[in-house]
Scaffold this motif. Structure first.
Motif, short mmCIF file in Angstrom:
data_model
loop_
_atom_site.label_atom_id
_atom_site.label_comp_id
_atom_site.label_asym_id
_atom_site.label_seq_id
_atom_site.Cartn_x
_atom_site.Cartn_y
_atom_site.Cartn_z
N ILE A 65 0.70 -1.17 -0.02
CA ILE A 65 -0.10 -0.01 -0.06
C ILE A 65 0.75 1.16 -0.24
N ILE A 66 2.03 1.17 0.84
CA ILE A 66 2.93 2.22 0.93
C ILE A 66 3.52 2.53 -0.32
N THR A 67 4.33 1.23 -0.97
CA THR A 67 5.05 1.39 -2.21
C THR A 67 4.15 1.92 -3.28
N GLY A 68 2.91 1.41 -3.29
CA GLY A 68 1.87 2.03 -4.34
C GLY A 68 1.52 3.52 -4.35
N SER A 69 1.24 3.82 -3.06
CA SER A 69 0.97 5.04 -2.76
C SER A 69 2.11 6.30 -3.26
N LEU A 70 3.40 5.80 -2.65
CA LEU A 70 4.46 6.62 -2.95
C LEU A 70 4.82 6.70 -4.53
N SER A 71 4.47 5.63 -5.30
CA SER A 71 4.77 5.54 -6.91
C SER A 71 3.71 6.57 -7.34
N VAL A 72 2.54 6.79 -7.00
CA VAL A 72 1.40 7.69 -7.19
C VAL A 72 2.00 9.00 -6.85
N ASN A 129 14.62 18.19 -7.59
CA ASN A 129 13.99 19.40 -7.86
C ASN A 129 12.56 19.21 -7.55
N SER A 130 12.20 18.56 -6.33
CA SER A 130 10.70 18.44 -6.01
C SER A 130 10.55 18.25 -4.64
N PRO A 131 10.70 19.44 -3.83
CA PRO A 131 10.60 19.65 -2.44
C PRO A 131 9.30 19.22 -1.92
N ILE A 132 8.13 19.59 -2.87
CA ILE A 132 6.87 19.31 -2.36
C ILE A 132 6.66 17.81 -2.38
N LEU A 133 7.48 16.92 -3.31
CA LEU A 133 7.34 15.57 -3.20
C LEU A 133 7.76 15.04 -1.95
N GLN A 134 9.14 15.42 -1.63
CA GLN A 134 9.55 15.04 -0.43
C GLN A 134 8.48 15.21 0.90
N GLU A 135 7.91 16.51 1.20
CA GLU A 135 7.29 16.61 2.06
C GLU A 135 5.84 15.78 2.24
N ALA A 136 5.40 15.54 0.66
CA ALA A 136 4.12 14.69 0.71
C ALA A 136 4.46 13.23 1.02
N VAL A 137 5.51 12.71 0.56
CA VAL A 137 6.09 11.39 0.84
C VAL A 137 6.16 11.14 2.46
N GLU A 181 4.65 13.06 4.87
CA GLU A 181 3.61 12.95 5.27
C GLU A 181 2.55 11.70 5.42
N TYR A 182 2.88 11.30 4.09
CA TYR A 182 2.04 9.98 3.76
C TYR A 182 2.33 8.84 4.73
N LYS A 183 3.68 8.79 4.94
CA LYS A 183 4.25 7.43 5.58
C LYS A 183 3.90 7.97 7.14
N ASN A 184 3.89 9.08 7.66
CA ASN A 184 3.62 9.68 9.15
C ASN A 184 2.24 9.33 9.26
N GLU A 234 -5.45 9.95 -0.89
CA GLU A 234 -6.12 11.17 -1.23
C GLU A 234 -6.05 12.36 -0.59
N THR A 235 -5.99 12.18 0.80
CA THR A 235 -5.80 13.47 1.46
C THR A 235 -4.56 14.09 1.23
N VAL A 236 -3.37 13.20 1.07
CA VAL A 236 -2.32 13.82 0.67
C VAL A 236 -1.96 14.57 -0.60
#
Length: 139
Positions: free
Chosen positions: A57-64, A76-84, A86-89, A126-128
């Motif tokens: 579920i995590i690997t699929g979600s992080l891929s999305v 070059n994607s600081p928003i990606l790092q934040e989102a990843v 947050e999702y994991k947390n 979805e929330t993230v």
């Protein structure tokens, strides 16, 4: 996401793993237009990479998140790092662990498999996405 995940987890129609169900559902929901080969890339993440390691579920979600929030690349994607992060947390806060073996032992049952867990992981996704996609658009 709930209905799409249920669709892709239907053993009579698709019978996809956790990681596959997440990416197939997101592909439909967010019109990602992923090719069948791109969708197949999630197969090795099934069952915690076949060793009950990190939950699919995590690997699929992080891929999305990578598909939707990566600009040029990860650097070059600081928003990606934040989102990843947050999702994991959020996933850890909801389910205590990210380990497939642990989650499988607690959340899987013979009638619904891991479907409730996958659906809730999809809801977190979805929330993230909603939060960070709007941040990306503001840039």
């Amino acid at each position: 996401m709930k209905e799409l995940i249920e669709k892709y987890r239907d053993i009579n129609q698709y019978d996809l793993s956790c990681s596959e169900a997440i990416i197939y559902a997101a592909n439909d929901k967010y019109n990602l237009n992923l090719s069948s080969d791109a969708l197949k890339m999630m197969a090795p993440f099934s069952g915690g990479m076949y060793e009950k390691d990190t939950c699919g579920i995590i690997t699929g979600s992080l891929s999305v998140l990578g598909i939707m929030l990566t600009d040029k690349n990860s650097h070059n994607s600081p928003i990606l790092q934040e989102a990843v992060l947050e999702y994991k947390n959020q996933f850890r806060k909801t389910f205590e662990q990210t380990d497939c073996d642990y989650l499988y032992g607690i959340h899987r049952n013979e009638f619904t498999g891991c479907n409730p867990l996958i659906i809730n992981g999809g809801i977190i996704l979805e929330t993230v996405i909603n939060k960070y996609l709007s941040k990306k658009m503001e840039k």
